[in-house]
Design a protein around this motif. Sequence first.
Motif, PDB file in Angstrom:
ATOM      1  N   ALA A 232      30.665  60.292  11.500  1.00 15.82           N
ATOM      2  CA  ALA A 232      31.217  60.641  12.429  1.00 15.82           C
ATOM      3  C   ALA A 232      32.645  60.190  11.914  1.00 15.82           C
ATOM      4  N   LYS A 233      32.901  59.239  11.485  1.00 15.23           N
ATOM      5  CA  LYS A 233      34.380  59.145  11.270  1.00 15.23           C
ATOM      6  C   LYS A 233      35.379  60.057  11.169  1.00 15.23           C
ATOM      7  N   GLU A 234      34.916  61.228  10.050  1.00 11.22           N
ATOM      8  CA  GLU A 234      35.726  62.163   9.644  1.00 11.22           C
ATOM      9  C   GLU A 234      35.431  63.300   9.866  1.00 11.22           C
ATOM     10  N   TYR A 235      34.373  63.438  10.598  1.00  6.16           N
ATOM     11  CA  TYR A 235      33.824  64.744  11.795  1.00  6.16           C
ATOM     12  C   TYR A 235      33.679  65.212  13.224  1.00  6.16           C
ATOM     13  N   ASP A 236      34.067  65.777  13.914  1.00  6.43           N
ATOM     14  CA  ASP A 236      33.679  66.355  15.107  1.00  6.43           C
ATOM     15  C   ASP A 236      32.604  67.182  14.670  1.00  6.43           C
ATOM     16  N   LEU A 237      31.278  66.320  15.698  1.00  5.73           N
ATOM     17  CA  LEU A 237      29.970  66.649  14.788  1.00  5.73           C
ATOM     18  C   LEU A 237      28.868  67.279  16.760  1.00  5.73           C
TER      19      LEU A 237
ATOM     20  N   GLN B 256      21.430  80.961  29.440  1.00  2.00           N
ATOM     21  CA  GLN B 256      20.291  79.869  28.864  1.00  2.00           C
ATOM     22  C   GLN B 256      20.667  78.455  28.776  1.00  2.00           C
ATOM     23  N   LYS B 257      20.286  77.416  29.579  1.00  2.00           N
ATOM     24  CA  LYS B 257      20.637  75.840  29.417  1.00  2.00           C
ATOM     25  C   LYS B 257      20.449  75.424  27.695  1.00  2.00           C
ATOM     26  N   VAL B 258      21.663  75.758  26.792  1.00  2.00           N
ATOM     27  CA  VAL B 258      21.223  74.651  25.412  1.00  2.00           C
ATOM     28  C   VAL B 258      21.657  73.414  25.068  1.00  2.00           C
ATOM     29  N   HIS B 259      21.013  71.926  24.896  1.00  2.00           N
ATOM     30  CA  HIS B 259      21.127  71.011  24.557  1.00  2.00           C
ATOM     31  C   HIS B 259      21.526  70.681  23.399  1.00  2.00           C
ATOM     32  N   TYR B 260      22.072  70.102  23.328  1.00  2.00           N
ATOM     33  CA  TYR B 260      23.302  69.511  22.131  1.00  2.00           C
ATOM     34  C   TYR B 260      23.385  67.673  22.722  1.00  2.00           C
ATOM     35  N   PHE B 261      24.141  67.750  21.119  1.00  2.00           N
ATOM     36  CA  PHE B 261      24.515  66.203  21.148  1.00  2.00           C
ATOM     37  C   PHE B 261      26.132  65.985  20.580  1.00  2.00           C
ATOM     38  N   ARG B 262      27.217  65.404  20.700  1.00  2.00           N
ATOM     39  CA  ARG B 262      28.513  65.371  19.939  1.00  2.00           C
ATOM     40  C   ARG B 262      29.175  63.757  20.009  1.00  2.00           C
ATOM     41  N   TRP B 263      28.926  64.110  17.960  1.00  2.00           N
ATOM     42  CA  TRP B 263      29.729  62.366  17.772  1.00  2.00           C
ATOM     43  C   TRP B 263      30.886  63.097  16.852  1.00  2.00           C
ATOM     44  N   GLY B 264      31.711  61.796  16.992  1.00  2.00           N
ATOM     45  CA  GLY B 264      33.127  62.000  16.166  1.00  2.00           C
ATOM     46  C   GLY B 264      34.552  62.042  17.299  1.00  2.00           C
ATOM     47  N   GLN B 265      35.316  62.600  16.650  1.00  2.00           N
ATOM     48  CA  GLN B 265      36.592  62.396  17.768  1.00  2.00           C
ATOM     49  C   GLN B 265      37.073  64.355  17.627  1.00  2.00           C
ATOM     50  N   ARG B 266      37.170  64.717  18.901  1.00  2.00           N
ATOM     51  CA  ARG B 266      37.806  66.182  18.678  1.00  2.00           C
ATOM     52  C   ARG B 266      39.329  66.435  18.357  1.00  2.00           C
ATOM     53  N   GLY B 267      38.937  66.975  17.802  1.00  2.00           N
ATOM     54  CA  GLY B 267      40.428  67.316  16.587  1.00  2.00           C
ATOM     55  C   GLY B 267      39.755  67.763  14.691  1.00  2.00           C
ATOM     56  N   ASN B 268      39.044  66.413  15.113  1.00  2.00           N
ATOM     57  CA  ASN B 268      38.413  66.119  13.383  1.00  2.00           C
ATOM     58  C   ASN B 268      37.538  67.421  13.177  1.00  2.00           C
ATOM     59  N   PRO B 269      37.353  67.693  11.593  1.00  2.00           N
ATOM     60  CA  PRO B 269      37.367  69.045  11.199  1.00  2.00           C
ATOM     61  C   PRO B 269      35.821  68.714  11.598  1.00  2.00           C
ATOM     62  N   PRO B 270      35.835  70.257  12.475  1.00  2.00           N
ATOM     63  CA  PRO B 270      34.019  70.733  13.669  1.00  2.00           C
ATOM     64  C   PRO B 270      32.426  70.913  12.039  1.00  2.00           C
ATOM     65  N   LEU B 271      31.650  70.420  12.494  1.00  2.00           N
ATOM     66  CA  LEU B 271      30.460  70.364  12.348  1.00  2.00           C
ATOM     67  C   LEU B 271      29.219  70.537  12.898  1.00  2.00           C
ATOM     68  N   LEU B 272      29.258  72.157  13.310  1.00  2.00           N
ATOM     69  CA  LEU B 272      27.648  72.573  13.327  1.00  2.00           C
ATOM     70  C   LEU B 272      26.349  72.625  12.515  1.00  2.00           C
TER      71      LEU B 272
ATOM     72  N   SER C 219      29.032  65.207  -0.145  1.00  2.00           N
ATOM     73  CA  SER C 219      30.105  65.503  -1.244  1.00  2.00           C
ATOM     74  C   SER C 219      30.273  66.945  -1.364  1.00  2.00           C
ATOM     75  N   VAL C 220      29.455  67.924  -0.847  1.00  2.00           N
ATOM     76  CA  VAL C 220      29.654  68.925  -0.750  1.00  2.00           C
ATOM     77  C   VAL C 220      31.101  69.240   0.496  1.00  2.00           C
ATOM     78  N   LEU C 221      30.813  68.852   1.525  1.00  2.00           N
ATOM     79  CA  LEU C 221      32.108  68.627   2.921  1.00  2.00           C
ATOM     80  C   LEU C 221      33.443  68.270   1.957  1.00  2.00           C
ATOM     81  N   SER C 222      33.427  67.711   1.469  1.00  2.00           N
ATOM     82  CA  SER C 222      34.255  66.461   0.293  1.00  2.00           C
ATOM     83  C   SER C 222      35.393  67.958  -0.631  1.00  2.00           C
ATOM     84  N   LEU C 223      34.622  68.701  -1.204  1.00  2.00           N
ATOM     85  CA  LEU C 223      34.785  69.708  -2.178  1.00  2.00           C
ATOM     86  C   LEU C 223      35.463  70.807  -1.184  1.00  2.00           C
ATOM     87  N   TRP C 224      35.154  70.748  -0.196  1.00  2.00           N
ATOM     88  CA  TRP C 224      35.245  72.483   0.764  1.00  2.00           C
ATOM     89  C   TRP C 224      36.210  71.587   1.701  1.00  2.00           C
ATOM     90  N   SER C 225      37.102  70.495   1.341  1.00  2.00           N
ATOM     91  CA  SER C 225      37.948  69.973   2.684  1.00  2.00           C
ATOM     92  C   SER C 225      38.941  70.670   1.832  1.00  2.00           C
TER      93      SER C 225
END
Length: 322
Positions: free
Chosen positions: A80-85, A44-60, A314-320
Motif C-alpha cells: 500500500a505504500k507504493e500502490y493504489d490497490l 449489480q453491486k460489486v464489493h471491493y476494498f481499497r488500500w493506498g493513495q490515489r494517484g499511485n500506480p493502480p493495481l486491480l 519483484s515483478v511489479l518493480s521490473l514493470w515500474s
Amino acid sequence: MSEVATTGSGDIVDLWSADQDLPAWFTKALAVPREEAFIEVGGQKVHYFRWGQRGNPPLLLTHGFLAHSRCFAFIAPLLAKEYDLIVYDLAGMGESEIGTVFEGNQRAQDMVALAEALDLFSGPVKPKIIAHSFGSGVALTAMELAGDRFGGLIICDLMIMRPERLAAHFKGGGGPPGSGKSDRPTNVYPDYEAARGRFILAPPQDVQTPFLLEYMAYHSMRRVDGGWTWKFDPKVFHRSENDQLQWQKAPQRIVDLPHRLALIYGENSKLFDGDSAAYLRELGGGHIPMIAVPESEHHLMLDQPLAFTTALRSVLSLWSEK
C-alpha cells in the motif's frame, strides 16, 4: 455506475481470531487504513476494498473460485505504500451480487468496467492486474478484450497442464476450475462450528499458516435465519460450453497474449508446477517470467504470504514506469 456504501478500518477482532496468537506482520497489515465499498457495475453491486493513495500506480486484484477479496486483505496492505490497490469480489462470490449473465466474457467485461468505474484508467500509469486461480482466467480474457488499457497481468497459479495430464486429472475425478452443480442447495448449518467443519480448500491441502485458513473460512460464511451458510451463490457453478473451451485453450492463449505478463505459482502446486511452466515454454512462452514460490501449494497466500508478496513486488518493480 455509482458507489452505494462505504465503510472503513480493519477486521482484526473477529470470531476466528479470539484465541489466536497472531504474528505482528499480520496484525500490522490488517491495521493499515483501507476503504470498503460497493459500486454498481452492469446493474449489480460489486464489493471491493481499497488500500493506498490515489494517484499511485493502480493495481486491480481478484481471487479464485468460491473465494473472496479477503484472500488479499493481508497481502495488499504490504504493497500500500507504493500502490493504489483495488481488491474485489467476483460476481456471486464474497459480498458481490450476481446477475443473469455471468459467463467468462461477461466477467471479463465487468472487470474492465470496474476499473473504468473506479477511475483506474485516468492516470499516467496503466493499472496492472493480479489474479489468483479462477480469477486469472477472468483476467486473461479481460486482457484479450482490453489489454492495451492495462499495464500487465500477473497470473497466480492458474490450472495449466499438458493435454495428457489434464485427461488423467479428469479421469481421476478432478474437474476444471469452477466445476460443480449450479442447482445445488444452499445448506444452512446450525452454528458456526458446524459450518466451519464443512470448509475445505480446493484442491485439498494443508496450509502452513493455519490462522489464515481460519480467517478465510470465517469470511466465507454469513449468518442467516437458522444458523450459518456460504456467501457464494450456487449459480456460479454454471459453466457454458464456451467457458470450458476457452479454459482448455488457456495455455496457448497465455503464450499468444501480446501484453506484459508474468506467472507466479506454488512450487508444490497440484494445478501448476514445473512441468506446466515447461509446457508453456514449449508452446512459445519462453519470454514469460515464471516464478515458483518455495514450500507453497496452490493457495500461495495461505502457505507463504510473505514470499508470495516478495514475488509480486519483484515483478511489479521490473514493470515500474520510469
